[in-house]
Design an enzyme around this catalytic site. Structure first.
Site, mmCIF file in Angstrom:
data_model
loop_
_atom_site.group_PDB
_atom_site.id
_atom_site.type_symbol
_atom_site.label_atom_id
_atom_site.label_comp_id
_atom_site.label_asym_id
_atom_site.label_seq_id
_atom_site.Cartn_x
_atom_site.Cartn_y
_atom_site.Cartn_z
ATOM 1 N N SER A 17 -2.775 -4.929 -27.235
ATOM 2 C CA SER A 17 -2.027 -3.953 -28.040
ATOM 3 C C SER A 17 -2.878 -3.500 -29.217
ATOM 4 O O SER A 17 -3.204 -4.293 -30.110
ATOM 5 C CB SER A 17 -0.741 -4.581 -28.574
ATOM 6 O OG SER A 17 -0.241 -3.781 -29.620
ATOM 7 N N HIS A 42 -2.509 -1.340 -24.269
ATOM 8 C CA HIS A 42 -1.102 -1.192 -24.663
ATOM 9 C C HIS A 42 -1.007 -0.379 -25.951
ATOM 10 O O HIS A 42 -1.584 -0.735 -26.978
ATOM 11 C CB HIS A 42 -0.510 -2.591 -24.862
ATOM 12 C CG HIS A 42 0.970 -2.623 -25.048
ATOM 13 N ND1 HIS A 42 1.859 -2.537 -23.996
ATOM 14 C CD2 HIS A 42 1.726 -2.769 -26.157
ATOM 15 C CE1 HIS A 42 3.099 -2.622 -24.459
ATOM 16 N NE2 HIS A 42 3.055 -2.756 -25.769
ATOM 17 N N ASP A 44 1.538 1.034 -28.701
ATOM 18 C CA ASP A 44 2.881 0.859 -29.262
ATOM 19 C C ASP A 44 3.264 2.062 -30.111
ATOM 20 O O ASP A 44 2.751 2.258 -31.207
ATOM 21 C CB ASP A 44 2.911 -0.403 -30.132
ATOM 22 C CG ASP A 44 2.970 -1.665 -29.304
ATOM 23 O OD1 ASP A 44 3.826 -1.734 -28.406
ATOM 24 O OD2 ASP A 44 2.161 -2.578 -29.550
ATOM 25 N N MET A 46 6.090 3.888 -32.256
ATOM 26 C CA MET A 46 7.331 3.611 -32.998
ATOM 27 C C MET A 46 7.698 4.833 -33.835
ATOM 28 O O MET A 46 6.825 5.480 -34.414
ATOM 29 C CB MET A 46 7.142 2.395 -33.906
ATOM 30 C CG MET A 46 6.644 1.156 -33.177
ATOM 31 S SD MET A 46 6.642 -0.297 -34.219
ATOM 32 C CE MET A 46 5.719 -1.456 -33.182
ATOM 33 N N HIS A 75 4.051 2.129 -24.667
ATOM 34 C CA HIS A 75 5.341 1.487 -24.930
ATOM 35 C C HIS A 75 6.072 2.305 -25.988
ATOM 36 O O HIS A 75 5.752 2.226 -27.179
ATOM 37 C CB HIS A 75 5.064 0.041 -25.403
ATOM 38 C CG HIS A 75 6.284 -0.749 -25.751
ATOM 39 N ND1 HIS A 75 6.222 -1.962 -26.405
ATOM 40 C CD2 HIS A 75 7.609 -0.519 -25.521
ATOM 41 C CE1 HIS A 75 7.446 -2.430 -26.577
ATOM 42 N NE2 HIS A 75 8.308 -1.577 -26.053
ATOM 43 N N MET A 77 8.834 2.889 -28.330
ATOM 44 C CA MET A 77 9.953 2.327 -29.088
ATOM 45 C C MET A 77 10.528 3.460 -29.926
ATOM 46 O O MET A 77 10.399 3.502 -31.148
ATOM 47 C CB MET A 77 9.459 1.159 -29.949
ATOM 48 C CG MET A 77 9.151 -0.085 -29.110
ATOM 49 S SD MET A 77 8.099 -1.259 -29.967
ATOM 50 C CE MET A 77 6.495 -0.570 -29.599
ATOM 51 N N MET A 146 10.813 -7.984 -23.822
ATOM 52 C CA MET A 146 10.321 -8.237 -25.181
ATOM 53 C C MET A 146 10.515 -9.718 -25.518
ATOM 54 O O MET A 146 11.608 -10.268 -25.351
ATOM 55 C CB MET A 146 11.081 -7.390 -26.202
ATOM 56 C CG MET A 146 10.804 -5.891 -26.122
ATOM 57 S SD MET A 146 9.080 -5.425 -26.260
ATOM 58 C CE MET A 146 8.648 -6.062 -27.885
ATOM 59 N N GLY A 151 9.070 -3.860 -33.165
ATOM 60 C CA GLY A 151 8.890 -3.255 -34.488
ATOM 61 C C GLY A 151 7.601 -3.668 -35.174
ATOM 62 O O GLY A 151 7.022 -2.879 -35.908
ATOM 63 N N GLY A 153 3.837 -6.276 -34.993
ATOM 64 C CA GLY A 153 2.959 -7.241 -34.356
ATOM 65 C C GLY A 153 2.991 -8.551 -35.137
ATOM 66 O O GLY A 153 3.570 -8.627 -36.221
ATOM 67 N N ASP A 184 5.835 -9.124 -23.966
ATOM 68 C CA ASP A 184 5.214 -8.493 -25.140
ATOM 69 C C ASP A 184 5.767 -9.139 -26.406
ATOM 70 O O ASP A 184 6.968 -9.065 -26.679
ATOM 71 C CB ASP A 184 5.549 -6.991 -25.097
ATOM 72 C CG ASP A 184 4.928 -6.191 -26.232
ATOM 73 O OD1 ASP A 184 4.102 -6.755 -26.984
ATOM 74 O OD2 ASP A 184 5.269 -4.999 -26.349
ATOM 75 N N GLY A 185 4.838 -9.753 -27.167
ATOM 76 C CA GLY A 185 5.200 -10.355 -28.449
ATOM 77 C C GLY A 185 4.858 -11.827 -28.490
ATOM 78 O O GLY A 185 5.408 -12.629 -27.732
ATOM 79 N N GLY A 186 3.885 -12.167 -29.346
ATOM 80 C CA GLY A 186 3.525 -13.575 -29.546
ATOM 81 C C GLY A 186 2.806 -14.223 -28.370
ATOM 82 O O GLY A 186 2.809 -15.447 -28.241
ATOM 83 N N GLY A 206 -1.640 -8.561 -28.863
ATOM 84 C CA GLY A 206 -2.254 -7.832 -29.968
ATOM 85 C C GLY A 206 -3.083 -8.755 -30.834
ATOM 86 O O GLY A 206 -4.313 -8.839 -30.707
ATOM 87 N N SER A 208 -3.574 -11.973 -30.863
ATOM 88 C CA SER A 208 -4.387 -13.032 -30.257
ATOM 89 C C SER A 208 -5.653 -12.495 -29.602
ATOM 90 O O SER A 208 -6.573 -13.264 -29.334
ATOM 91 C CB SER A 208 -3.564 -13.846 -29.254
ATOM 92 O OG SER A 208 -3.347 -13.114 -28.070
HETATM 93 C C1 DX5 Z 1 6.063 -5.177 -30.991
HETATM 94 C C2 DX5 Z 1 5.061 -4.507 -30.074
HETATM 95 C C3 DX5 Z 1 4.034 -5.439 -29.529
HETATM 96 C C4 DX5 Z 1 3.144 -6.057 -30.574
HETATM 97 C C5 DX5 Z 1 2.521 -7.292 -29.992
HETATM 98 O O1 DX5 Z 1 7.056 -4.293 -31.327
HETATM 99 O O2 DX5 Z 1 5.740 -3.938 -28.973
HETATM 100 O O3 DX5 Z 1 3.268 -4.809 -28.523
HETATM 101 O O4 DX5 Z 1 2.139 -5.196 -30.998
HETATM 102 O O5 DX5 Z 1 1.796 -7.894 -30.992
HETATM 103 P P1 DX5 Z 1 1.448 -9.446 -31.002
HETATM 104 O O6 DX5 Z 1 0.675 -9.731 -29.748
HETATM 105 O O7 DX5 Z 1 0.646 -9.590 -32.242
HETATM 106 O O8 DX5 Z 1 2.752 -10.204 -31.031
HETATM 107 ZN ZN ZN Z 2 4.531 -3.264 -27.217
#
Ligand code: DX5
Ligand code: ZN
Length: 230
Positions: A17, A42, A44, A46, A75, A77, A146, A151, A153, A184-186, A206, A208
């Site tokens: 990401s 990826h 993102d 928003m 993605h 959002m 998710m 919202g 990273g 997606d996320g963590g 993202g 990592s």
């Molecule tokens: C959150 C995004 C993710 C985010 C992931 O709203 O959709 O794609 O960037 O970031 P990490 O990998 O740092 O959790």
């Molecule tokens: Zn995302």
């Protein structure tokens, strides 16, 4: 040809990401993760309405399109994916994932994405049940579960999303479909195993990857190694 359906279903693929990249030297950062083994990228998007944050729009995607041959895994959002999906596809998005919780009619969004030559995916926020996407499953190239509230990273992985991942994987198998299942996320070296065991084959990462002190190549290699848990 940049086509998400051509990426392997039986291996873990990694979608870094760019939200965690350095936007001041985005082209160089994209080159860095591409050389490190990224399978797709990826993006993102928003809108400050569907989620309380603002990120990137079509002009940025158009600029980086010249710098990368990877599939752009976009993605959205945003509240109105029906209006904006074609604009992102024109800018260079190969695949669009929108949220089932957005205001648009999901069937109309899928039709619009396909009409403009991209593949479609649907994402579910943590409080949205797996079953909401089942009516659309056979028209999708990907489902995104998710593992944080969308919202931002850098948030912590939500372990309690794994039953949802497994329920969607089971339904994909039951129907004999080839649909990527993305989380997606963590996602990092310490969470990828559990996500793969639950049934996810496509990892968004993202922080990592872009901010790994050991470097992006080591980070992506560690994520790829979770293929053995699929
Ligand atoms: C959150 C995004 C993710 C985010 C992931 O709203 O959709 O794609 O960037 O970031 P990490 O990998 O740092 O959790
Ligand atoms: Zn995302």
């Amino acid at each position: 040809m940049r086509d998400i359906t051509k990426l392997p279903f039986d291996k873990v693929t990694v979608s870094p990401s760019i939200l965690a990249a350095d936007f001041g030297c985005l082209g160089a950062d994209i080159k860095r993760v591409t050389e490190a083994g990224a399978d797709l990228l990826h993006l993102d998007v928003m809108d400050g309405h569907f989620v309380p944050n603002l990120t990137m729009g079509p002009p940025l995607i158009k600029s980086i399109r010249q710098a990368s041959e990877l599939v752009f895994d976009t993605h959205l959002m945003i509240s109105d994916p029906l209006t904006y999906s074609p604009i992102f596809i024109d800018a260079g998005a190969d695949h669009i994932t929108f949220h089932i919780e957005a205001d648009s009619d999901p069937q109309a969004v899928i039709d619009e994405i396909k009409k403009h030559g991209a593949t479609a995916g649907i994402s579910v926020k943590p409080n949205t049940p797996a079953e909401t996407i089942f009516p659309y499953l056979d028209q999708l190239a990907m489902v995104l579960v998710m593992t944080v509230e969308p919202g931002f990273g850098g948030q912590s992985f939500m372990l309690d999303m794994m039953p949802k991942v497994t329920a969607i994987r089971e339904e994909i198998k039951r129907r004999g479909l080839q649909v990527h299942l993305q989380v997606d996320g963590g996602i990092a070296a310490d969470t990828v195993e559990i996500a793969a065991k639950a049934g996810a084959n496509m990892m968004v990462a993202g922080t990592s990857v872009f901010r790994n002190p050991g470097g992006a190549e080591k980070a992506i290699t560690q994520l790829h190694e979770a293929s053995k848990y699929l």
